[in-house]
Design an enzyme around this catalytic site. Structure first.
Site, PDB file in Angstrom:
ATOM      1  CE1 TYR A  52       6.977  -4.124  14.071  1.00 43.12           C
ATOM      2  CE2 TYR A  52       8.710  -4.640  15.652  1.00 43.12           C
ATOM      3  CZ  TYR A  52       8.204  -4.687  14.365  1.00 43.12           C
ATOM      4  OH  TYR A  52       8.928  -5.309  13.365  1.00 43.12           O
ATOM      5  N   GLY A  97       6.740   1.998   2.108  1.00 45.23           N
ATOM      6  CA  GLY A  97       7.568   1.594   0.963  1.00 45.23           C
ATOM      7  C   GLY A  97       7.412   2.565  -0.189  1.00 45.23           C
ATOM      8  CB  ILE A 155      -2.217  -7.436   3.518  1.00 44.62           C
ATOM      9  CG1 ILE A 155      -1.934  -6.582   4.765  1.00 44.62           C
ATOM     10  CG2 ILE A 155      -0.969  -7.652   2.691  1.00 44.62           C
ATOM     11  CD1 ILE A 155      -1.037  -7.257   5.789  1.00 44.62           C
ATOM     12  CG  ASP A 212      -0.286   0.178   2.526  1.00 42.41           C
ATOM     13  OD1 ASP A 212       0.969   0.210   2.580  1.00 42.41           O
ATOM     14  OD2 ASP A 212      -0.998   0.290   3.539  1.00 42.41           O
ATOM     15  CB  ALA A 256       2.566  -6.254   4.124  1.00 45.30           C
TER      16      ALA A 256
HETATM   17  P1  NAD Z   1       9.293  -1.391   5.526  1.00 47.42           P
HETATM   18  O1  NAD Z   1       8.422  -0.393   6.233  1.00 47.42           O
HETATM   19  O2  NAD Z   1      10.325  -0.869   4.605  1.00 47.42           O
HETATM   20  O3  NAD Z   1       8.416  -2.461   4.766  1.00 47.42           O
HETATM   21  C1  NAD Z   1       7.065  -2.754   5.099  1.00 47.42           C
HETATM   22  C2  NAD Z   1       6.279  -2.663   3.824  1.00 47.42           C
HETATM   23  O4  NAD Z   1       4.916  -3.029   4.089  1.00 47.42           O
HETATM   24  C3  NAD Z   1       6.239  -1.237   3.243  1.00 47.42           C
HETATM   25  O5  NAD Z   1       6.565  -1.265   1.875  1.00 47.42           O
HETATM   26  C4  NAD Z   1       4.797  -0.781   3.467  1.00 47.42           C
HETATM   27  O6  NAD Z   1       4.371   0.162   2.497  1.00 47.42           O
HETATM   28  C5  NAD Z   1       4.062  -2.112   3.398  1.00 47.42           C
HETATM   29  N1  NAD Z   1       2.768  -2.119   4.073  1.00 47.42           N
HETATM   30  C6  NAD Z   1       2.446  -1.604   5.286  1.00 47.42           C
HETATM   31  N2  NAD Z   1       1.143  -1.808   5.540  1.00 47.42           N
HETATM   32  C7  NAD Z   1       0.633  -2.477   4.470  1.00 47.42           C
HETATM   33  C8  NAD Z   1      -0.640  -2.975   4.150  1.00 47.42           C
HETATM   34  N3  NAD Z   1      -1.708  -2.809   4.977  1.00 47.42           N
HETATM   35  N4  NAD Z   1      -0.810  -3.616   2.979  1.00 47.42           N
HETATM   36  C9  NAD Z   1       0.233  -3.774   2.104  1.00 47.42           C
HETATM   37  N5  NAD Z   1       1.481  -3.313   2.366  1.00 47.42           N
HETATM   38  C10 NAD Z   1       1.659  -2.675   3.533  1.00 47.42           C
HETATM   39  O7  NAD Z   1       9.970  -2.275   6.676  1.00 47.42           O
HETATM   40  P2  NAD Z   1      11.045  -3.450   6.573  1.00 47.42           P
HETATM   41  O8  NAD Z   1      12.141  -3.080   7.470  1.00 47.42           O
HETATM   42  O9  NAD Z   1      11.328  -3.782   5.147  1.00 47.42           O
HETATM   43  O10 NAD Z   1      10.234  -4.625   7.269  1.00 47.42           O
HETATM   44  C11 NAD Z   1       9.752  -5.755   6.563  1.00 47.42           C
HETATM   45  C12 NAD Z   1       9.239  -6.755   7.582  1.00 47.42           C
HETATM   46  O11 NAD Z   1      10.290  -7.172   8.441  1.00 47.42           O
HETATM   47  C13 NAD Z   1       8.132  -6.234   8.492  1.00 47.42           C
HETATM   48  O12 NAD Z   1       7.201  -7.270   8.709  1.00 47.42           O
HETATM   49  C14 NAD Z   1       8.850  -5.909   9.781  1.00 47.42           C
HETATM   50  O13 NAD Z   1       7.985  -5.982  10.901  1.00 47.42           O
HETATM   51  C15 NAD Z   1       9.899  -7.011   9.795  1.00 47.42           C
HETATM   52  N6  NAD Z   1      11.097  -6.698  10.589  1.00 47.42           N
HETATM   53  C16 NAD Z   1      12.007  -5.794  10.137  1.00 47.42           C
HETATM   54  C17 NAD Z   1      13.140  -5.548  10.885  1.00 47.42           C
HETATM   55  C18 NAD Z   1      14.207  -4.584  10.433  1.00 47.42           C
HETATM   56  O14 NAD Z   1      15.240  -4.495  11.115  1.00 47.42           O
HETATM   57  N7  NAD Z   1      14.038  -3.875   9.332  1.00 47.42           N
HETATM   58  C19 NAD Z   1      13.332  -6.202  12.117  1.00 47.42           C
HETATM   59  C20 NAD Z   1      12.368  -7.094  12.551  1.00 47.42           C
HETATM   60  C21 NAD Z   1      11.257  -7.358  11.769  1.00 47.42           C
END
Ligand code: NAD
Length: 312
Positions: free
Chosen positions: A141, A38, A55, A34, A75
């Site tokens: 979170y 991103g 989603i 969405d 997501a």
């Molecule tokens: P990010 O914010 O770059 O990526 C999340 C993506 O999900 C974004 O592109 C956002 O636009 C999309 N999104 C949010 N809500 C949405 C929805 N309702 N429908 C469709 N898309 C949606 O973050 P990231 O760092 O790439 O994280 C990716 C995953 O890894 C997440 O699940 C996050 O919780 C998990 N995570 C990341 C880290 C880290 O260090 N980056 C650590 C632990 C867990």
């Protein structure tokens, strides 16, 4: 094989799409995002097709997942501080959204790889964090990511869904944005250093983290998809390195050949004190895996920022 990546326009997702594009066994890659955190620009050159939407949209999700052999569910509404500002929004996307993704996969028995977080260990102080330790989330979170993994792993025994849940630790690398209120520590430090500003450290800086380079994470995710890896319990995706935030500041300064000036601010609510993965289960499931070192990962990340990639 065709792959759907939810949240594929985000930091980890777009790096994964780049990795999937290099795999001869992977055909079409569809991204459902969405664009709340991103950006479509992240997908440039990956060949992935972006479907813009949430989603939480059941019909759209069903359509997108229909032709997939595997779904990587990334997501989420990320970040601890963001969840403190609006707990329900985090719950809705991270918990309810995950059930929507699971339901779409369940109908066709589609292999699902989902992202959880080391934040689920929360107040548990034992190190390293082994997957068998109890979980004690310290923020909405973390609670919502615990729901992500609990629902995903319950769909195995309940419905026979083939699934794998990774607990990511602190992932960093190209495409991770700085310059916003919820930015992660590595891009924040690099961005501040490039501007000649002090690096902001919350608390005393002796809190520790297990930093994982995004290229390594993307490789593991792509391997998991291609080999259809499943596991009945969550799997840490980090390598047991433990670096304090102060040490990270010095490593960033060294990589950038700049002086380091640090400004301390109050510790942030919801942050865990120490984090370090036990990587035994990961190494059993992915033998021969080699992680990019912090030194090389920081060099790549700084190169990306210097190339203008991190410009706000
Ligand atoms: P990010 O914010 O770059 O990526 C999340 C993506 O999900 C974004 O592109 C956002 O636009 C999309 N999104 C949010 N809500 C949405 C929805 N309702 N429908 C469709 N898309 C949606 O973050 P990231 O760092 O790439 O994280 C990716 C995953 O890894 C997440 O699940 C996050 O919780 C998990 N995570 C990341 C880290 C880290 O260090 N980056 C650590 C632990 C867990």
């Amino acid at each position: 094989m065709n792959v759907v990546v939810t949240g594929g326009a985000g930091f980890i997702g777009a790096n994964l799409c780049r990795e999937l594009a290099s795999r001869p066994g992977v055909g079409e890659v569809l991204v459902l995002d969405d664009l709340s955190t991103g950006s479509a620009a992240n997908l440039a050159g990956t060949g992935a097709e972006l479907v813009e939407g949430s989603i939480l949209d059941r019909t759209l999700l069903e359509d997108v997942v229909a032709g997939a052999d595997a779904v990587v569910h990334l997501a989420a509404r990320p970040s601890v501080p963001r969840s403190l500002a609006d707990p329900f929004a985090s719950h809705e996307v991270n918990a309810t959204g995950t059930v929507r993704v699971l339901e779409a996969c369940r109908r066709r028995g589609t292999h699902l790889v989902a992202a959880s977080s080391s934040s689920v260990y929360g107040a548990v102080t034992d190190l390293p964090k082994h997957e068998d330790l109890p979980t004690r989330p310290l923020s909405p979170y973390a609670a919502s990511k615990l729901a992500t993994e609990a629902y995903t792993l319950a769909y195995g025994p309940a419905f026979g869904l083939p699934a794998l849940v990774f607990r990511f630790f602190n992932v960093y690398g190209p495409l991770q944005p700085a310059g916003h209120a919820y930015a992660a520590v590595v891009p924040s430090f690099i961005d501040a250093a490039l501007r000649g500003e002090p690096l902001t450290v919350y608390g005393d800086g002796h809190q520790t983290r297990d930093f994982t380079y995004v290229g390594t994470v993307a490789r593991v995710l792509a391997d998991a998809v291609e080999r259809k890896v499943t596991c009945a319990s969550p799997v840490n995706l980090a390598f047991g390195t433990r670096v304090s935030v102060l040490e990270l500041a010095h490593r960033v300064a060294k990589t950038m050949e700049s002086a380091v000036e640090i400004r301390h601010e109050e510790p942030r609510r919801g942050d865990v004190r120490d984090s370090q993965a036990d990587d035994g289960v990961l190494r059993e499931l992915f033998p021969g895996l080699r992680a990019v070192s912090l030194e090389r990962g920081l060099e790549e990340t700084v190169r990306w920022f210097r190339g203008g990639g991190g410009a706000a």
